[in-house]
Scaffold this active site. Structure first.
Site, PDB file in Angstrom:
ATOM      1  N   GLU A 257       0.892  -1.172   0.000  1.00 24.57           N
ATOM      2  CA  GLU A 257       0.000   0.000   0.000  1.00 24.57           C
ATOM      3  C   GLU A 257       0.918   1.206   0.000  1.00 24.57           C
ATOM      4  O   GLU A 257       1.547   1.500   1.018  1.00 24.57           O
ATOM      5  CB  GLU A 257      -0.880   0.007   1.254  1.00 24.57           C
ATOM      6  CG  GLU A 257      -1.807  -1.187   1.380  1.00 24.57           C
ATOM      7  CD  GLU A 257      -2.908  -1.174   0.347  1.00 24.57           C
ATOM      8  OE1 GLU A 257      -3.203  -0.098  -0.201  1.00 24.57           O
ATOM      9  OE2 GLU A 257      -3.472  -2.246   0.091  1.00 24.57           O
ATOM     10  N   CYS A 296      -3.279   8.537   3.365  1.00 23.05           N
ATOM     11  CA  CYS A 296      -2.924   8.049   2.028  1.00 23.05           C
ATOM     12  C   CYS A 296      -4.089   8.225   1.064  1.00 23.05           C
ATOM     13  O   CYS A 296      -3.896   8.294  -0.138  1.00 23.05           O
ATOM     14  CB  CYS A 296      -2.535   6.578   2.114  1.00 23.05           C
ATOM     15  SG  CYS A 296      -3.772   5.598   2.960  1.00 23.05           S
TER      16      CYS A 296
HETATM   17  P1  NAP Z   1       8.086   5.062   4.874  1.00 28.76           P
HETATM   18  O1  NAP Z   1       9.169   6.007   5.215  1.00 28.76           O
HETATM   19  O2  NAP Z   1       8.177   4.329   3.593  1.00 28.76           O
HETATM   20  O3  NAP Z   1       8.041   4.031   6.097  1.00 28.76           O
HETATM   21  C1  NAP Z   1       7.074   3.029   6.153  1.00 28.76           C
HETATM   22  C2  NAP Z   1       7.564   1.904   7.032  1.00 28.76           C
HETATM   23  O4  NAP Z   1       8.643   1.228   6.401  1.00 28.76           O
HETATM   24  C3  NAP Z   1       8.092   2.349   8.388  1.00 28.76           C
HETATM   25  O5  NAP Z   1       7.711   1.403   9.356  1.00 28.76           O
HETATM   26  C4  NAP Z   1       9.585   2.353   8.185  1.00 28.76           C
HETATM   27  O6  NAP Z   1      10.302   2.226   9.377  1.00 28.76           O
HETATM   28  C5  NAP Z   1       9.733   1.135   7.320  1.00 28.76           C
HETATM   29  N1  NAP Z   1      10.965   1.075   6.543  1.00 28.76           N
HETATM   30  C6  NAP Z   1      11.784   2.081   6.175  1.00 28.76           C
HETATM   31  N2  NAP Z   1      12.801   1.595   5.434  1.00 28.76           N
HETATM   32  C7  NAP Z   1      12.620   0.265   5.346  1.00 28.76           C
HETATM   33  C8  NAP Z   1      13.338  -0.796   4.718  1.00 28.76           C
HETATM   34  N3  NAP Z   1      14.464  -0.587   4.028  1.00 28.76           N
HETATM   35  N4  NAP Z   1      12.869  -2.062   4.844  1.00 28.76           N
HETATM   36  C9  NAP Z   1      11.742  -2.305   5.529  1.00 28.76           C
HETATM   37  N5  NAP Z   1      11.019  -1.340   6.154  1.00 28.76           N
HETATM   38  C10 NAP Z   1      11.448  -0.077   6.056  1.00 28.76           C
HETATM   39  O7  NAP Z   1       6.669   5.756   4.900  1.00 28.76           O
HETATM   40  P2  NAP Z   1       6.064   6.749   6.006  1.00 28.76           P
HETATM   41  O8  NAP Z   1       6.795   8.038   5.871  1.00 28.76           O
HETATM   42  O9  NAP Z   1       5.997   6.096   7.326  1.00 28.76           O
HETATM   43  O10 NAP Z   1       4.560   6.903   5.511  1.00 28.76           O
HETATM   44  C11 NAP Z   1       4.136   7.869   4.578  1.00 28.76           C
HETATM   45  C12 NAP Z   1       3.840   7.240   3.239  1.00 28.76           C
HETATM   46  O11 NAP Z   1       3.004   6.102   3.409  1.00 28.76           O
HETATM   47  C13 NAP Z   1       3.057   8.172   2.321  1.00 28.76           C
HETATM   48  O12 NAP Z   1       3.635   8.143   1.041  1.00 28.76           O
HETATM   49  C14 NAP Z   1       1.668   7.577   2.281  1.00 28.76           C
HETATM   50  O13 NAP Z   1       0.960   7.788   1.090  1.00 28.76           O
HETATM   51  C15 NAP Z   1       1.926   6.127   2.478  1.00 28.76           C
HETATM   52  N6  NAP Z   1       0.758   5.501   3.070  1.00 28.76           N
HETATM   53  C16 NAP Z   1       0.014   4.648   2.316  1.00 28.76           C
HETATM   54  C17 NAP Z   1      -1.099   4.037   2.851  1.00 28.76           C
HETATM   55  C18 NAP Z   1      -1.936   3.077   2.046  1.00 28.76           C
HETATM   56  O14 NAP Z   1      -2.745   2.379   2.649  1.00 28.76           O
HETATM   57  N7  NAP Z   1      -1.812   3.022   0.754  1.00 28.76           N
HETATM   58  C19 NAP Z   1      -1.461   4.290   4.177  1.00 28.76           C
HETATM   59  C20 NAP Z   1      -0.685   5.154   4.921  1.00 28.76           C
HETATM   60  C21 NAP Z   1       0.423   5.757   4.350  1.00 28.76           C
HETATM   61  P3  NAP Z   1      10.946   3.512  10.102  1.00 28.76           P
HETATM   62  O15 NAP Z   1       9.821   4.412  10.440  1.00 28.76           O
HETATM   63  O16 NAP Z   1      11.623   2.943  11.275  1.00 28.76           O
HETATM   64  O17 NAP Z   1      11.877   4.129   9.094  1.00 28.76           O
END
Ligand code: NAP
Length: 528
Positions: A257, A296
């Site tokens: 997602e 999102c």
């Molecule tokens: P993110 O930076 O991609 O982080 C998401 C998750 O992935 C966090 O738990 C993060 O941990 C972890 N992560 C980071 N690097 C990783 C790696 N190399 N391997 C595995 N996991 C890793 O996203 P965010 O800033 O938290 O969220 C914002 C984004 O999420 C927006 O673009 C939004 O559109 C999207 N979103 C989508 C949905 C949907 O349902 N489609 C819902 C909510 C949000 P850490 O925090 O410890 O770095």
């Protein structure tokens, strides 16, 4: 120093003695708690979840697991106030916005408990009917869905620490699959607290639900062939995950997602004083400001007929101007903070990026922030616009940029075909909402846009007071979208269980197949 949150893995709590990462109050900058995942034996913890948690869950029927979900729900309900306190402190959200996350989580958990009851005392599910494989009807094929013999690693985004946990964990646990959740670091506290409450209540079998806060390092390395990975977050992180050996070599099933440039579309033929126009303006203002635009599913592009551009700009701006932004602890405030300084900087950069190709219709900088300091990560809502229909074609940034905050862009279009073409330039979105009063046209446009969306939300005046909201994800309906939205599917009622089951064709005599799907009656029939 503030408290270190413990991780729960391998059936026990671990508290790191390292400094870890501090979680902050986005209003004051104060340190709240710390997280750290150093020193965890991930391989052993994952094995424990698979072998202890998985076996114990699969020994239960769907109905018995539904009872566990219901018991977990009761525990969460009893601690609801504490969750709101954590959300205010760590996410900077006002009560209503915290409720979207927390009450949304509880509702989803209750929904899956109810669905589980409907599946009865079974250990696996039939998928369709048996079909004859030749001219003679005796030899047939019956598809079955059995719970996977692995675990579900759920990696979540920062914006839904409560709902993000349970919208994944509820269908997984109901399916008989143990869950290891890794919340986003910035807001891990609420997820950790909910898991702690349920674990401490002793409801679930050991290993059924675990939480790892802090670095993601090594988590994917610990995944094995029958595990699944459910990821919510940015497209950049999704790309890293998809390239990991767990996926490319061990075929771990992945659901993504990711981000999405969602749209709202006012159909042609609606006047500026029509109910459909009003409904659009109201929903856009609500979507831009709910959770400070950190959803999102939030509306990022607002498409209107070009002759209504000015009227739409005024109607939405008037609503935005009334939104009081600031400290969520102040009763007059309707929109709180962004989650962190990093997010605030990202939103400002995104705004600058879009502004280079758009005009400012409502400037968030004109809002006086209430009860804030220099440390506060508050950004008031800004509405941009691409000026004319030609501008809507030429502005590539508005169709490609997700500013994860209270920002949307008004996009005028010439005719319906042009509008549909512009919406599709989002390259696949979670949701598009349509506003109009002609049922035939609404249905036609919805089906035209369906292939590039996970959900099309149709708002006609007859459902003005009933519709569930453009950005609200209801567990009955599918959540996910094609293309840049990640290509995933979550929720959608029982459809969510597919991800946690393996579909297999059983080819046999109809006499054998007559025993498949019959209620379990002895050890050999108990598919654990
Ligand atoms: P993110 O930076 O991609 O982080 C998401 C998750 O992935 C966090 O738990 C993060 O941990 C972890 N992560 C980071 N690097 C990783 C790696 N190399 N391997 C595995 N996991 C890793 O996203 P965010 O800033 O938290 O969220 C914002 C984004 O999420 C927006 O673009 C939004 O559109 C999207 N979103 C989508 C949905 C949907 O349902 N489609 C819902 C909510 C949000 P850490 O925090 O410890 O770095």
């Amino acid at each position: 120093m503030t408290d270190m949150l413990s991780n729960y893995l391998g059936g026990r709590w671990h508290t790191s003695t390292e400094a870890g990462t501090a979680l902050l109050d986005p209003l004051t900058g104060a340190e709240l708690v710390r997280v750290d995942a150093t020193g965890l034996d991930l391989a052993a913890g994952f094995t424990f979840a698979r072998e202890q948690g998985g076996s114990a869950l699969r020994a239960l029927t769907y109905q018995q697991r539904a009872a566990l979900l219901r018991a977990a729900l009761k525990v969460l309900q009893a601690n609801r106030d504490a969750y709101f306190d954590i959300a205010t402190a760590n996410s900077g959200t006002v009560q209503n916005d915290s409720a979207v996350d927390i009450d949304g989580a509880l509702f989803t958990l209750g929904f899956y408990a109810k669905l589980g009851d409907s599946l009865g005392e079974q250990h696996y599910l039939l998928d369709g009917d048996a079909v004859a494989l030749g001219k003679e009807p005796l030899f047939q094929s019956q598809h079955v869905l059995t719970p996977i013999h692995g675990l579900a690693l759920c990696i979540n985004a920062f914006n839904f620490p409560a709902w993000g946990l349970w919208e994944k964990a509820a269908p997984a646990l109901l399916s008989g699959v143990p869950v290891i959740v890794k919340p986003a670091t910035a807001t891990a506290w609420l997820t950790q607290r909910m898991v702690k409450d349920v674990v401490d209540a002793g409801i679930l079998p050991p290993g059924a639900l675990s939480v790892v806060c802090g670095s993601e390092s090594g988590l994917l390395d610990a995944l094995q062939a029958f595990d699944v990975l459910s990821f919510t977050g940015s497209a950049e992180t999704a790309a890293v995950i998809r390239a990991h050996a767990a996926v490319t070599e061990r075929s771990v099933r992945v659901n993504v997602e990711a981000d999405s440039v969602n749209s709202a579309l006012l159909l042609p033929g609606e006047a500026a004083d029509s109910p459909a126009f009003e409904l659009l303006a109201k929903e856009v203002a609500r979507e831009m400001t709910a959770k400070s635009g950190q959803k999102c599913t939030a509306i990022r592009r607002v498409l209107v007929p070009e002759q209504l551009y000015g009227a739409a700009a005024r109607a939405i701006s008037e609503r935005l101007a009334k939104v009081v932004v600031g400290n969520p602890r102040n009763a007059t405030v309707r929109m709180g903070a962004l989650v962190s300084r990093a997010q605030m900087n990202a939103v400002r950069q995104g705004l600058d990026h879009l502004r280079a190709q758009a005009e400012v219709l409502h400037d968030g900088a004109t809002h006086a922030l209430v009860d804030t300091t220099d440390a506060s990560c508050c950004v008031a809502p800004t509405l941009l616009g691409t000026r004319d229909a030609q501008g809507s074609d030429e502005c590539d940034r508005v169709h490609a940029t997700e500013v994860f905050g209270p920002v949307a862009t008004l996009v005028p279009y010439r005719d319906l075909a042009h509008a549909v073409q512009l919406v599709r330039r989002g390259q696949g979105s979670l949701v598009c909402s349509l506003y109009g009063s002609d049922p035939q046209t609404l249905a036609t446009v919805a089906t035209q846009l369906a292939s590039s969306h996970g959900r099309v939300h149709i708002v006609s005046p007859d459902v003005a007071a009933l519709h569930t909201g453009h950005g609200n994800v209801m567990p009955h309906s599918l959540h996910g979208g094609p293309g840049r939205a990640g290509g995933g599917e979550e929720l959608g009622g029982l459809r969510a269980l597919n991800f946690y089951h393996r579909r297999t064709a059983l080819q046999a005599s109809s006499q054998v197949l007559a025993h498949v799907g019959a209620p379990a009656s002895g050890p050999s029939a108990t598919n654990t």
